[in-house]
Each structure stands twice: as structure tokens, then as C-alpha cells.
Write a protein that holds these residues in place. Sequence first.
Motif, PDB file in Angstrom:
ATOM      1  N   ILE A 155       0.880  -1.166   0.000  1.00  0.00           N
ATOM      2  CA  ILE A 155       0.000   0.000   0.000  1.00  0.00           C
ATOM      3  C   ILE A 155       0.917   1.215   0.000  1.00  0.00           C
ATOM      4  N   ASN A 156       0.871   1.963  -1.070  1.00  0.00           N
ATOM      5  CA  ASN A 156       1.793   3.090  -1.251  1.00  0.00           C
ATOM      6  C   ASN A 156       1.124   4.053  -2.232  1.00  0.00           C
ATOM      7  N   VAL A 157       1.014   5.324  -1.850  1.00  0.00           N
ATOM      8  CA  VAL A 157       0.187   6.217  -2.671  1.00  0.00           C
ATOM      9  C   VAL A 157       0.982   6.898  -3.785  1.00  0.00           C
ATOM     10  N   PRO A 158       0.284   7.195  -4.895  1.00  0.00           N
ATOM     11  CA  PRO A 158       0.921   7.923  -5.992  1.00  0.00           C
ATOM     12  C   PRO A 158       1.095   9.398  -5.635  1.00  0.00           C
ATOM     13  N   LYS A 159       1.821  10.125  -6.468  1.00  0.00           N
ATOM     14  CA  LYS A 159       1.959  11.568  -6.273  1.00  0.00           C
ATOM     15  C   LYS A 159       0.688  12.288  -6.703  1.00  0.00           C
ATOM     16  N   MET A 160      -0.028  11.707  -7.679  1.00  0.00           N
ATOM     17  CA  MET A 160      -1.326  12.239  -8.089  1.00  0.00           C
ATOM     18  C   MET A 160      -2.012  11.201  -8.953  1.00  0.00           C
ATOM     19  N   VAL A 161      -3.325  11.374  -9.108  1.00  0.00           N
ATOM     20  CA  VAL A 161      -4.103  10.558 -10.033  1.00  0.00           C
ATOM     21  C   VAL A 161      -4.796  11.524 -10.982  1.00  0.00           C
ATOM     22  N   LEU A 162      -4.773  11.175 -12.274  1.00  0.00           N
ATOM     23  CA  LEU A 162      -5.373  12.037 -13.273  1.00  0.00           C
ATOM     24  C   LEU A 162      -6.467  11.226 -13.977  1.00  0.00           C
ATOM     25  N   ILE A 163      -7.710  11.577 -13.729  1.00  0.00           N
ATOM     26  CA  ILE A 163      -8.833  10.869 -14.343  1.00  0.00           C
ATOM     27  C   ILE A 163      -9.365  11.711 -15.498  1.00  0.00           C
ATOM     28  N   ASP A 164      -9.211  11.197 -16.711  1.00  0.00           N
ATOM     29  CA  ASP A 164      -9.685  11.916 -17.890  1.00  0.00           C
ATOM     30  C   ASP A 164     -10.664  10.998 -18.624  1.00  0.00           C
ATOM     31  N   THR A 165     -11.942  11.370 -18.612  1.00  0.00           N
ATOM     32  CA  THR A 165     -12.968  10.456 -19.125  1.00  0.00           C
ATOM     33  C   THR A 165     -12.944  10.328 -20.645  1.00  0.00           C
ATOM     34  N   GLN A 166     -12.134  11.130 -21.336  1.00  0.00           N
ATOM     35  CA  GLN A 166     -12.094  10.944 -22.792  1.00  0.00           C
ATOM     36  C   GLN A 166     -11.490   9.582 -23.168  1.00  0.00           C
ATOM     37  N   TYR A 167     -10.670   9.004 -22.265  1.00  0.00           N
ATOM     38  CA  TYR A 167     -10.100   7.677 -22.563  1.00  0.00           C
ATOM     39  C   TYR A 167     -11.180   6.597 -22.627  1.00  0.00           C
ATOM     40  N   LEU A 168     -12.322   6.859 -22.008  1.00  0.00           N
ATOM     41  CA  LEU A 168     -13.385   5.840 -21.989  1.00  0.00           C
ATOM     42  C   LEU A 168     -13.926   5.552 -23.384  1.00  0.00           C
ATOM     43  N   ALA A 169     -13.700   6.472 -24.314  1.00  0.00           N
ATOM     44  CA  ALA A 169     -14.149   6.245 -25.698  1.00  0.00           C
ATOM     45  C   ALA A 169     -13.462   5.023 -26.302  1.00  0.00           C
ATOM     46  N   THR A 170     -12.316   4.622 -25.724  1.00  0.00           N
ATOM     47  CA  THR A 170     -11.579   3.472 -26.274  1.00  0.00           C
ATOM     48  C   THR A 170     -11.958   2.168 -25.570  1.00  0.00           C
ATOM     49  N   VAL A 171     -12.844   2.250 -24.587  1.00  0.00           N
ATOM     50  CA  VAL A 171     -13.136   1.073 -23.758  1.00  0.00           C
ATOM     51  C   VAL A 171     -14.359   0.323 -24.300  1.00  0.00           C
ATOM     52  N   PRO A 172     -14.227  -0.992 -24.557  1.00  0.00           N
ATOM     53  CA  PRO A 172     -15.386  -1.750 -25.055  1.00  0.00           C
ATOM     54  C   PRO A 172     -16.519  -1.816 -24.020  1.00  0.00           C
ATOM     55  N   GLN A 173     -17.713  -2.069 -24.532  1.00  0.00           N
ATOM     56  CA  GLN A 173     -18.929  -2.066 -23.715  1.00  0.00           C
ATOM     57  C   GLN A 173     -18.843  -2.998 -22.495  1.00  0.00           C
ATOM     58  N   ASN A 174     -18.304  -4.216 -22.724  1.00  0.00           N
ATOM     59  CA  ASN A 174     -18.253  -5.172 -21.602  1.00  0.00           C
ATOM     60  C   ASN A 174     -17.295  -4.685 -20.511  1.00  0.00           C
ATOM     61  N   GLU A 175     -16.244  -3.956 -20.915  1.00  0.00           N
ATOM     62  CA  GLU A 175     -15.309  -3.399 -19.919  1.00  0.00           C
ATOM     63  C   GLU A 175     -15.973  -2.243 -19.161  1.00  0.00           C
ATOM     64  N   MET A 176     -16.824  -1.504 -19.851  1.00  0.00           N
ATOM     65  CA  MET A 176     -17.565  -0.427 -19.171  1.00  0.00           C
ATOM     66  C   MET A 176     -18.486  -1.029 -18.103  1.00  0.00           C
ATOM     67  N   ARG A 177     -19.162  -2.103 -18.478  1.00  0.00           N
ATOM     68  CA  ARG A 177     -20.048  -2.779 -17.508  1.00  0.00           C
ATOM     69  C   ARG A 177     -19.254  -3.302 -16.322  1.00  0.00           C
ATOM     70  N   SER A 178     -18.049  -3.786 -16.615  1.00  0.00           N
ATOM     71  CA  SER A 178     -17.185  -4.303 -15.548  1.00  0.00           C
ATOM     72  C   SER A 178     -16.885  -3.198 -14.530  1.00  0.00           C
ATOM     73  N   GLY A 179     -16.575  -2.007 -15.027  1.00  0.00           N
ATOM     74  CA  GLY A 179     -16.291  -0.881 -14.129  1.00  0.00           C
ATOM     75  C   GLY A 179     -17.520  -0.426 -13.370  1.00  0.00           C
TER      76      GLY A 179
END
Length: 359
Positions: free
Chosen positions: A156-180
Amino acid sequence: MTQHLNVIQANNYPIYFNENGYEGLNLYLKENNYSKLFIIVDTHTNEYCLPVFLPYLETNVTIEIIEFEAGEANKNIETCVQIWKVLTDLGGDRKTLVINLGGGVVTDLGGFVASTFKRGVDFIHVPTTLLSMVDASVGGKNGVDLGNLKNQIGVINVPKMVLIDTQYLATVPQNEMRSGLAEMLKHGLIYDKPYWEQFLDLKAIDFADFDALIYRSVEIKNEIVTQDPTEKNIRKALNFGHTLGHAIESYFLENESKTTLLHGEAIAVGMILESYISLDKKLISLAEYSQIKTTLKAIYDDIVFEDKDIEPILELLIHDKKNEYGTIQFALIQGIGSIKINQLVENELILEAFEDYKS
């Protein structure tokens, strides 16, 4: 049009959303004098996400890309050894920064590689799947699988930051979206009933508002983790659906005759089973259980369990990291939106839950 979402402050690091993230990242790179920048990607994110990410970077530091084969099957110590060697060959030192660009496999493994290389170098997560945005990127858990046992080795060790950019979701298949989505549903079930209720009719969800739903999910997980970073107490709530879900996931992973399940598909089954156990222990009402079961079964395909599958799945529970002193501890829901941790469950009741799932 992406909504303006404020920074979420986690334990010692910020979680940025969308455009803000790149500003935050570039400012951070300017203020910190790194010798080298390594971006860890898998074969998918190298192709689809790296070309989006790189143009945002403003730095004169040398950038090296390290790629490994995509997939949970490669989330192991062998892959780490290869990456540690590459880091060494390319002159990685204590002042190296690692950026993990990818889904949960990349962030889990990349965070572990960075946390152990030279006794730990700085790293940043840029999660690119829905699952990694709402789950893997928050809370500082990094690690790899040992054979088919999930996340057996890690820190357990934290990153310096997390960057969440939802434009990457356009590359994610439907079943992976359901998984999330399964983790988002879990966050509602264990912590926020009104949030859970927003998912009762998926057709009614306006995906323009989806960023706000992701934001709330990250916020919930962060609130829980911040109270209990090392999982002594309330953080165990996040294991709801995972005690059985992980065992099912591992069993389907190692079994040649089974189609490997996505994490969220296994967790959805785990949540139905563990809700049944919650019902049996009179922690939730029949109406609540029916609502959970109906909602999850509407989103996720039924998984077929044969009688011969159940025993090996129960065997796998023994290796669950949440076990203490050889007893299997469950996090069960106590009414939708609340949780009861450290619950012991008899095998007979688990078998009953499987029978009910099949019905």
C-alpha cells in the motif's frame, strides 16, 4: 462539454479530473526535478491512449515508454522483473518518475514496480478504463497476482497524483464499461443509497452526466479509504462482493473449460451472493435483496455454475487476503447504503446463496 469537477484530496495526493489534470501534471513536472520519465503502458493503451496523452505533456525531461502485453494473465512478478531490468538498462535512478497509463492491471503492476524499484520511486496513475478510474486509482493498493491468486503480492503506497480523464473511456469496449460499473454499484450499496438508486434504471441515465457519477464514485471510495488507509476497519467495506467475487474470478481464470470473467462480472455475482447472505442474516429485507438481484441480473449475463465448480471456489476463499486466523470474514450490507464488516459465514449458507443465484 466536460463538466468542471473539483480536485478530490486523497491521503497525501490529489485526484484531478479531465483538463485540470494535465495542468496539475505539467505544473508538478515543472516544480519537481526528475531525471527521467518512464510511461508504463500495455499493448492496448500504447495504441489507443498514449497518442492522446503525450501531446498534453510539457517537459524537457527524457521520456521512455515501457510496454507489456495486456491482460490479467501478465499481472505477475515475471512482468515486474522484465520492467525492473528495462528501468535499469535505460538509466532509471532514485529521481525517476513513473507514469502508469492504463487500466487496473497497469496501475496495480506499475505502482508496485515503482514502489519497489530502488526502494521506491515516485509514480502517477492515469487510469484509462472505468474500472481503474473508480477503483484501482484510489487508495494506494499496488500489486500483482501469484499464479491465479489475485493481488497476493503487493504494497500500500500512494501515488503523487491521479489524473482521471474520461475521454479515454471512448476506447473502452462495452463489456469493460459494464465491468467498471460494478464497482460504482458497489459504492452505492455500501455507502450511499441515493447514489445506488440512480442506477436502478440504466436507460434513464444521461451519459452526459456520467462524469458526475464517476466523480461521486471516486469520492465515496476516497472517503472510506481516508478513514482507514491500511484496512484495519471501515475500509473492509470495500470488499463487499469481493470475497466470493475474487474466488469466482480466480476459478474461472485458472479453469481451462471456463470463459475468463472480467473483474466486474465476477464481482456482480459476488454482490448477489453476499446480498443473499445479508438477507439470511436479517441485515437486509427481502425487498432490498430482490431489488439488488434484479438490478444486477439485468445488467450482467448469468454465469453458469455447475455443481462441481462450487467446491473449488470455496477452497479459493481460504487464500483471500481479508482472512484472519484462518476464518473467512465477509463485509455484508446492513440495509442498502450501509455495511457490517468482519462477518463469519458458514459454508452451508454460501452453498444456499449459489442455489438462489441459479434460481
